[in-house]
Design a protein around this motif. Structure first.
Motif, PDB file in Angstrom:
ATOM      1  N   VAL A   1       3.167  25.079  46.749  1.00  0.00           N
ATOM      2  CA  VAL A   1       3.517  25.562  45.416  1.00  0.00           C
ATOM      3  C   VAL A   1       2.408  26.480  44.900  1.00  0.00           C
ATOM      4  O   VAL A   1       1.244  26.107  44.867  1.00  0.00           O
ATOM      5  CB  VAL A   1       3.733  24.391  44.437  1.00  0.00           C
TER       6      VAL A   1
ATOM      7  N   GLY B   1      10.998  24.923  37.209  1.00  0.00           N
ATOM      8  CA  GLY B   1      10.603  25.356  35.872  1.00  0.00           C
ATOM      9  C   GLY B   1      11.336  24.571  34.810  1.00  0.00           C
ATOM     10  O   GLY B   1      11.979  23.554  35.102  1.00  0.00           O
TER      11      GLY B   1
ATOM     12  N   TRP C   1       2.633  30.483  40.177  1.00  0.00           N
ATOM     13  CA  TRP C   1       3.813  30.909  39.424  1.00  0.00           C
ATOM     14  C   TRP C   1       4.909  29.841  39.381  1.00  0.00           C
ATOM     15  O   TRP C   1       5.926  30.015  38.730  1.00  0.00           O
ATOM     16  CB  TRP C   1       4.363  32.237  39.927  1.00  0.00           C
ATOM     17  N   GLY C   2       4.717  28.718  40.087  1.00  0.00           N
ATOM     18  CA  GLY C   2       5.652  27.602  39.998  1.00  0.00           C
ATOM     19  C   GLY C   2       6.550  27.383  41.187  1.00  0.00           C
ATOM     20  O   GLY C   2       7.445  26.547  41.144  1.00  0.00           O
ATOM     21  N   GLY C   3       6.332  28.105  42.264  1.00  0.00           N
ATOM     22  CA  GLY C   3       7.183  27.933  43.435  1.00  0.00           C
ATOM     23  C   GLY C   3       6.540  28.501  44.678  1.00  0.00           C
ATOM     24  O   GLY C   3       5.325  28.705  44.736  1.00  0.00           O
ATOM     25  N   THR C   4       7.364  28.737  45.676  1.00  0.00           N
ATOM     26  CA  THR C   4       6.896  29.308  46.931  1.00  0.00           C
ATOM     27  C   THR C   4       7.985  30.208  47.497  1.00  0.00           C
ATOM     28  O   THR C   4       9.122  30.168  47.035  1.00  0.00           O
ATOM     29  CB  THR C   4       6.522  28.201  47.941  1.00  0.00           C
TER      30      THR C   4
ATOM     31  N   ARG D   1       6.469  19.711  40.487  1.00  0.00           N
ATOM     32  CA  ARG D   1       5.858  20.598  41.491  1.00  0.00           C
ATOM     33  C   ARG D   1       4.808  19.842  42.297  1.00  0.00           C
ATOM     34  O   ARG D   1       4.741  19.970  43.528  1.00  0.00           O
ATOM     35  CB  ARG D   1       5.215  21.802  40.813  1.00  0.00           C
TER      36      ARG D   1
ATOM     37  N   PHE E   1      16.405  27.266  42.280  1.00  0.00           N
ATOM     38  CA  PHE E   1      15.581  27.031  41.104  1.00  0.00           C
ATOM     39  C   PHE E   1      15.987  25.708  40.475  1.00  0.00           C
ATOM     40  O   PHE E   1      17.161  25.506  40.166  1.00  0.00           O
ATOM     41  CB  PHE E   1      15.768  28.191  40.117  1.00  0.00           C
TER      42      PHE E   1
ATOM     43  N   VAL F   1      13.163  32.022  47.961  1.00  0.00           N
ATOM     44  CA  VAL F   1      12.293  31.507  46.912  1.00  0.00           C
ATOM     45  C   VAL F   1      12.747  30.119  46.512  1.00  0.00           C
ATOM     46  O   VAL F   1      13.942  29.839  46.437  1.00  0.00           O
ATOM     47  CB  VAL F   1      12.307  32.442  45.681  1.00  0.00           C
ATOM     48  N   TRP F   2      11.790  29.245  46.251  1.00  0.00           N
ATOM     49  CA  TRP F   2      12.030  27.890  45.747  1.00  0.00           C
ATOM     50  C   TRP F   2      11.109  27.710  44.567  1.00  0.00           C
ATOM     51  O   TRP F   2       9.912  28.003  44.658  1.00  0.00           O
ATOM     52  CB  TRP F   2      11.717  26.894  46.862  1.00  0.00           C
ATOM     53  N   SER F   3      11.658  27.268  43.424  1.00  0.00           N
ATOM     54  CA  SER F   3      10.847  27.195  42.212  1.00  0.00           C
ATOM     55  C   SER F   3      11.316  26.075  41.292  1.00  0.00           C
ATOM     56  O   SER F   3      12.511  25.775  41.235  1.00  0.00           O
ATOM     57  CB  SER F   3      10.926  28.532  41.469  1.00  0.00           C
TER      58      SER F   3
END
Length: 125
Positions: free
Chosen positions: A32, A59, A35-38, A21, A11, A55-57
């Motif tokens: 992406v 924020g 919700w802000g990631g993948t 993003r 994150f 998960v990668w995000s």
């Protein structure tokens, strides 16, 4: 006792999450989501699904405190047992924990002040 079994997520904190993003999507091809990631699906050497994801995000980092610019989420087999062991070892374990449909979460702070997220996936995942 088994401790960390993999990385559940990475994150990143950004001053302008939407712009960062978009950069990763345009320049590195990361898909992406809203919700802000993948979620990168795990595959074996043969390319077949291996039953997991990372998960990668990006924020605003509001949930990193007391951390800094990033937070790594480590996959664990038994969250409660590991948190108890870390407390016994004198680590700074945060009192809060979180149960959700996608697993159990707990946190420890490393000696540099980085918040480390520990994630126990739901049974069978």
């Amino acid at each position: 006792m088994q401790r960390v079994t993999g990385i559940g997520g990475i994150f990143l904190r950004a001053a302008d999450p939407a712009a960062l993003r978009a950069w990763y999507q345009a320049h590195l091809g990361i898909d992406v989501q809203a919700w802000g990631g993948t979620a990168f699906q795990w595959v074996g050497a043969d390319g077949a699904p291996a039953g997991g994801s990372t998960v990668w995000s990006i924020g605003d980092g509001g949930n990193f405190a007391p951390g800094k610019a990033f937070m790594v989420n480590y996959r664990v087999a038994d969250l409660d047992a590991l948190l108890a062991t870390l407390r016994e070892e004198g680590c700074e374990v945060l009192d809060e924990s979180h149960d959700a449909e996608y697993g159990k979460f707990g946190w420890v702070v490393d000696p540099e002040g980085n918040k480390v997220e520990l994630w126990q996936p739901p049974e069978g995942q």
